[in-house]
Design an enzyme around this catalytic site. Structure first.
Site, mmCIF file in Angstrom:
data_model
loop_
_atom_site.group_PDB
_atom_site.id
_atom_site.type_symbol
_atom_site.label_atom_id
_atom_site.label_comp_id
_atom_site.label_asym_id
_atom_site.label_seq_id
_atom_site.Cartn_x
_atom_site.Cartn_y
_atom_site.Cartn_z
ATOM 1 N N GLY A 12 0.836 -1.199 0.000
ATOM 2 C CA GLY A 12 0.000 0.000 0.000
ATOM 3 C C GLY A 12 0.870 1.248 0.000
ATOM 4 O O GLY A 12 2.107 1.165 0.088
ATOM 5 N N ASP A 13 0.226 2.405 -0.162
ATOM 6 C CA ASP A 13 0.917 3.703 -0.132
ATOM 7 C C ASP A 13 1.971 3.834 -1.233
ATOM 8 O O ASP A 13 2.979 4.515 -1.056
ATOM 9 C CB ASP A 13 1.598 3.942 1.238
ATOM 10 C CG ASP A 13 0.644 3.706 2.384
ATOM 11 O OD1 ASP A 13 -0.485 4.181 2.279
ATOM 12 O OD2 ASP A 13 1.037 3.047 3.364
ATOM 13 N N GLY A 15 1.570 5.301 -4.006
ATOM 14 C CA GLY A 15 1.325 6.487 -4.835
ATOM 15 C C GLY A 15 0.292 6.188 -5.911
ATOM 16 O O GLY A 15 0.300 6.801 -6.981
ATOM 17 N N LYS A 16 -0.626 5.256 -5.595
ATOM 18 C CA LYS A 16 -1.650 4.881 -6.586
ATOM 19 C C LYS A 16 -2.577 6.050 -6.919
ATOM 20 O O LYS A 16 -3.053 6.164 -8.034
ATOM 21 C CB LYS A 16 -2.513 3.719 -6.053
ATOM 22 C CG LYS A 16 -1.764 2.416 -5.903
ATOM 23 C CD LYS A 16 -2.664 1.339 -5.358
ATOM 24 C CE LYS A 16 -3.148 1.581 -3.959
ATOM 25 N NZ LYS A 16 -2.122 1.576 -2.917
ATOM 26 N N ASN A 38 -10.038 2.392 5.109
ATOM 27 C CA ASN A 38 -8.652 2.141 5.552
ATOM 28 C C ASN A 38 -7.673 2.756 4.554
ATOM 29 O O ASN A 38 -6.532 3.047 4.876
ATOM 30 C CB ASN A 38 -8.369 0.631 5.726
ATOM 31 C CG ASN A 38 -8.824 -0.218 4.549
ATOM 32 O OD1 ASN A 38 -9.519 0.245 3.658
ATOM 33 N ND2 ASN A 38 -8.434 -1.479 4.555
ATOM 34 N N GLY A 40 -6.163 5.609 1.909
ATOM 35 C CA GLY A 40 -6.070 7.067 1.883
ATOM 36 C C GLY A 40 -5.295 7.465 0.653
ATOM 37 O O GLY A 40 -4.148 7.065 0.478
ATOM 38 N N HIS A 41 -5.954 8.174 -0.231
ATOM 39 C CA HIS A 41 -5.279 8.650 -1.432
ATOM 40 C C HIS A 41 -5.081 10.155 -1.306
ATOM 41 O O HIS A 41 -6.016 10.869 -0.991
ATOM 42 C CB HIS A 41 -6.130 8.395 -2.684
ATOM 43 C CG HIS A 41 -6.058 6.978 -3.153
ATOM 44 N ND1 HIS A 41 -6.770 6.511 -4.225
ATOM 45 C CD2 HIS A 41 -5.360 5.937 -2.700
ATOM 46 C CE1 HIS A 41 -6.503 5.238 -4.405
ATOM 47 N NE2 HIS A 41 -5.645 4.862 -3.491
ATOM 48 N N GLY A 307 -1.827 8.656 10.105
ATOM 49 C CA GLY A 307 -0.721 9.546 10.483
ATOM 50 C C GLY A 307 0.499 8.808 11.029
ATOM 51 O O GLY A 307 1.490 9.422 11.424
ATOM 52 N N LYS A 336 8.104 8.035 -6.909
ATOM 53 C CA LYS A 336 9.002 8.678 -5.949
ATOM 54 C C LYS A 336 10.493 8.454 -6.225
ATOM 55 O O LYS A 336 11.295 8.348 -5.298
ATOM 56 C CB LYS A 336 8.649 8.251 -4.521
ATOM 57 C CG LYS A 336 7.253 8.723 -4.102
ATOM 58 C CD LYS A 336 6.974 8.579 -2.636
ATOM 59 C CE LYS A 336 7.598 9.661 -1.803
ATOM 60 N NZ LYS A 336 7.058 9.694 -0.425
ATOM 61 N N LEU A 337 10.855 8.380 -7.493
ATOM 62 C CA LEU A 337 12.273 8.218 -7.851
ATOM 63 C C LEU A 337 13.107 9.398 -7.352
ATOM 64 O O LEU A 337 14.286 9.243 -7.016
ATOM 65 C CB LEU A 337 12.410 8.147 -9.368
ATOM 66 C CG LEU A 337 12.653 6.795 -10.015
ATOM 67 C CD1 LEU A 337 12.871 6.978 -11.493
ATOM 68 C CD2 LEU A 337 13.844 6.072 -9.399
ATOM 69 N N ASP A 338 12.475 10.579 -7.296
ATOM 70 C CA ASP A 338 13.191 11.789 -6.871
ATOM 71 C C ASP A 338 13.723 11.657 -5.446
ATOM 72 O O ASP A 338 14.747 12.250 -5.098
ATOM 73 C CB ASP A 338 12.272 13.012 -6.973
ATOM 74 C CG ASP A 338 10.927 12.785 -6.302
ATOM 75 O OD1 ASP A 338 10.245 11.816 -6.678
ATOM 76 O OD2 ASP A 338 10.578 13.556 -5.389
ATOM 77 N N VAL A 419 8.596 11.700 -10.724
ATOM 78 C CA VAL A 419 9.814 12.400 -10.282
ATOM 79 C C VAL A 419 9.483 13.566 -9.351
ATOM 80 O O VAL A 419 10.298 14.454 -9.140
ATOM 81 C CB VAL A 419 10.645 12.889 -11.501
ATOM 82 C CG1 VAL A 419 11.219 11.709 -12.271
ATOM 83 C CG2 VAL A 419 9.810 13.771 -12.434
HETATM 84 P P1 IMP Z 1 -6.933 -3.072 8.106
HETATM 85 O O1 IMP Z 1 -7.130 -3.053 6.618
HETATM 86 O O2 IMP Z 1 -7.344 -1.787 8.769
HETATM 87 O O3 IMP Z 1 -7.586 -4.271 8.734
HETATM 88 O O4 IMP Z 1 -5.360 -3.208 8.407
HETATM 89 C C1 IMP Z 1 -4.646 -4.404 8.114
HETATM 90 C C2 IMP Z 1 -3.216 -4.087 7.666
HETATM 91 O O5 IMP Z 1 -3.256 -3.426 6.407
HETATM 92 C C3 IMP Z 1 -2.459 -3.141 8.605
HETATM 93 O O6 IMP Z 1 -1.088 -3.487 8.581
HETATM 94 C C4 IMP Z 1 -2.638 -1.777 7.969
HETATM 95 O O7 IMP Z 1 -1.603 -0.882 8.306
HETATM 96 C C5 IMP Z 1 -2.589 -2.161 6.492
HETATM 97 N N1 IMP Z 1 -3.333 -1.222 5.636
HETATM 98 C C6 IMP Z 1 -4.665 -1.150 5.453
HETATM 99 N N2 IMP Z 1 -4.974 -0.195 4.557
HETATM 100 C C7 IMP Z 1 -3.812 0.337 4.155
HETATM 101 C C8 IMP Z 1 -3.478 1.351 3.195
HETATM 102 O O8 IMP Z 1 -4.318 1.965 2.532
HETATM 103 N N3 IMP Z 1 -2.148 1.610 3.053
HETATM 104 C C9 IMP Z 1 -1.187 0.930 3.738
HETATM 105 N N4 IMP Z 1 -1.458 -0.030 4.611
HETATM 106 C C10 IMP Z 1 -2.756 -0.324 4.835
#
Ligand code: IMP
Length: 429
Positions: A12-13, A15-16, A38, A40-41, A307, A336-338, A419
């Site tokens: 996850g995270d 940069g989708k 869960n 966050g974009h 956070g 995030k190559l930069d 970049v």
């Molecule tokens: P849950 O989806 O809240 O049940 O979390 C399960 C695992 O997935 C945990 O390690 C969270 O940190 C991770 N996780 C859930 N959603 C994201 C996301 O959007 N980005 C990164 N990690 C996530």
């Protein structure tokens, strides 16, 4: 027109959001297929910073209709808040622009309370969830006792189901976890208000998408989380409870594999992870801190939803190779190559050593993964600021070598790199 699936290739995270924003400009429909708030974009447009949790970033493109698919779990109260937030910024959120599947599942206050109570009970073995009630909501779905979004169309039945679920959960909260109880009446009232607001948006998403594709619409399926958090293919049990992989797009939206001709994997140029679970290339100390950033910028490595500081490390192409295989990537976007500018040398894990044995794919148990040591290749770094590059030729040779080596190690071409955080800071090959 054939559909495109966009998924996260790591934890996850990756940069989708910004990649989806780029592909959405060429799409008519953008559909989320798994997870809930869960995710966050973060999308930055001019001076405005948009934080989206459930609604695809395609909503920022006027020609796009956004879809929340049946594979999702939806918190109606939070969804209304997100819609209101976008509306305040002048984004049109009419039912022409947003469609909610009748077959998705509702996240209730009972699920959120159970998420917190079960994480607390796990103690040192906690998964580190986002505490949004995701796992308990999917548990009720597969246990065939969940509440589906379609029920929001029937006021009384929806409020009764909400009340009953919270009442039933109170028993578990007290007896199993010694936790506080919830007020079922208040939960039913809050959720009913949200349901009334969301009712006009409900629709059978499978029928809608298939009809749109039959008449030439370009559909982008936008994944959340990442492949290594997939409930089947990730580092179980340190995973989320859905299928954020390309297969999940088909079941989470309701169309067949022959509809798809492009599967884009988004990978960060290094590794990050939030929450618990193994991370073979994790860096502690100065190098990890440098990759993470200070937290002053929205692109630094701190969770959009929680956070929390993200764990950082070198790129792991063992995990990426596995993601390419599970999803059938046709191309990779490296983001995030930069951030890698200024390192004298860069490391990339090309294999793992486990108990004296070299392996090219991640093992299937967390116990083995925790014993894995990275086998690193060392590549020359670069010192140039690459933020202004817009064509492959603008990039220093060391950057191009890094990109090519990643592609070779994964067996998938890297067609795009980012970049910098701005919309136009992309280089296409
Ligand atoms: P849950 O989806 O809240 O049940 O979390 C399960 C695992 O997935 C945990 O390690 C969270 O940190 C991770 N996780 C859930 N959603 C994201 C996301 O959007 N980005 C990164 N990690 C996530």
């Amino acid at each position: 027109m054939p559909a495109t699936i966009l998924v996260g290739a790591q934890w996850g995270d990756e940069g989708k959001g910004r990649v989806a924003d780029w592909l959405a400009a060429q799409s008519d429909v953008v559909a989320r297929f798994a997870g809930g708030d869960n995710a966050g974009h973060t999308v930055y447009v001019g001076d405005n910073l948009f934080k989206l949790h459930m609604i695809p970033s395609g909503i920022l493109h006027e020609q796009v209709t956004c879809v929340l698919g049946n594979g999702m779990v939806i918190n109606p109260v939070n969804l209304v808040k997100e819609m209101d937030g976008l509306q305040t910024m002048g984004v049109d959120i009419s039912p022409d622009r947003l469609i909610i599947s009748t077959r998705a599942h509702i996240i209730t206050p009972a699920h959120i309370a159970l998420d917190a109570a079960s994480e607390k009970a796990r103690g040192a073995g906690a998964i580190g969830t986002t505490l949004r009630g995701i796992g308990p909501a999917y548990l009720d779905k597969t246990g065939r006792q969940g509440i589906r979004t379609g029920l929001m169309a029937q006021e009384e039945a929806f409020a009764d189901a909400l009340y009953e679920m919270v009442r039933r959960t109170n028993d578990i909260l007290v007896k199993q976890y010694g936790a506080e109880t919830l007020d079922p009446q208040k939960a039913a009232e809050d959720y009913l208000a949200a349901a009334i607001r969301l009712r006009p948006y409900l629709r059978d998403v499978s029928v809608y998408l298939n009809q749109r594709m039959n008449t030439g619409a370009r559909v982008l399926c936008e994944g959340a989380q990442g492949t290594l958090l997939d409930v089947d293919h990730g580092d179980y049990p340190f995973v989320t409870s859905s299928s954020p992989t390309s297969g999940g797009a088909l079941t989470g939206l309701g169309f067949g594999p022959r509809r798809v001709d492009r599967i884009v994997g988004v990978a960060k140029s290094f590794s990050t992870r939030v929450g618990s679970g193994p991370m073979v290339t994790e860096l502690h100390g100065e190098l990890g801190d440098r990759l993470r950033g200070t937290g002053e910028h929205f692109w630094d490595e701190y969770g959009t939803t929680t956070g929390r500081p993200r764990r950082c490390g070198w790129l792991d192409t063992v995990a990426l190779r596995y993601a390419a295989q599970v999803n059938g990537f046709t191309e990779i976007v490296l983001t995030k190559l930069d951030v890698l500018s200024g390192f004298d040398e860069l490391k990339v894990a090309s294999a793992y050593m486990i108990d004296g044995r070299q392996v090219d794919f991640p093992p299937d148990t967390v116990m083995e993964l925790e014993r894995a040591e990275p086998v690193y290749e060392t590549l020359p770094g670069w010192s140039e600021d690459i933020g202004r590059a817009r064509r492959g030729d603008d990039l220093p040779q060391a950057v191009r070598n890094y990109i090519q080596r990643v592609a070779d190690l994964c067996g998938v071409p890297v067609r795009t790199v980012s970049v910098g955080p701005e919309r136009d800071q992309l280089v296409h090959f």
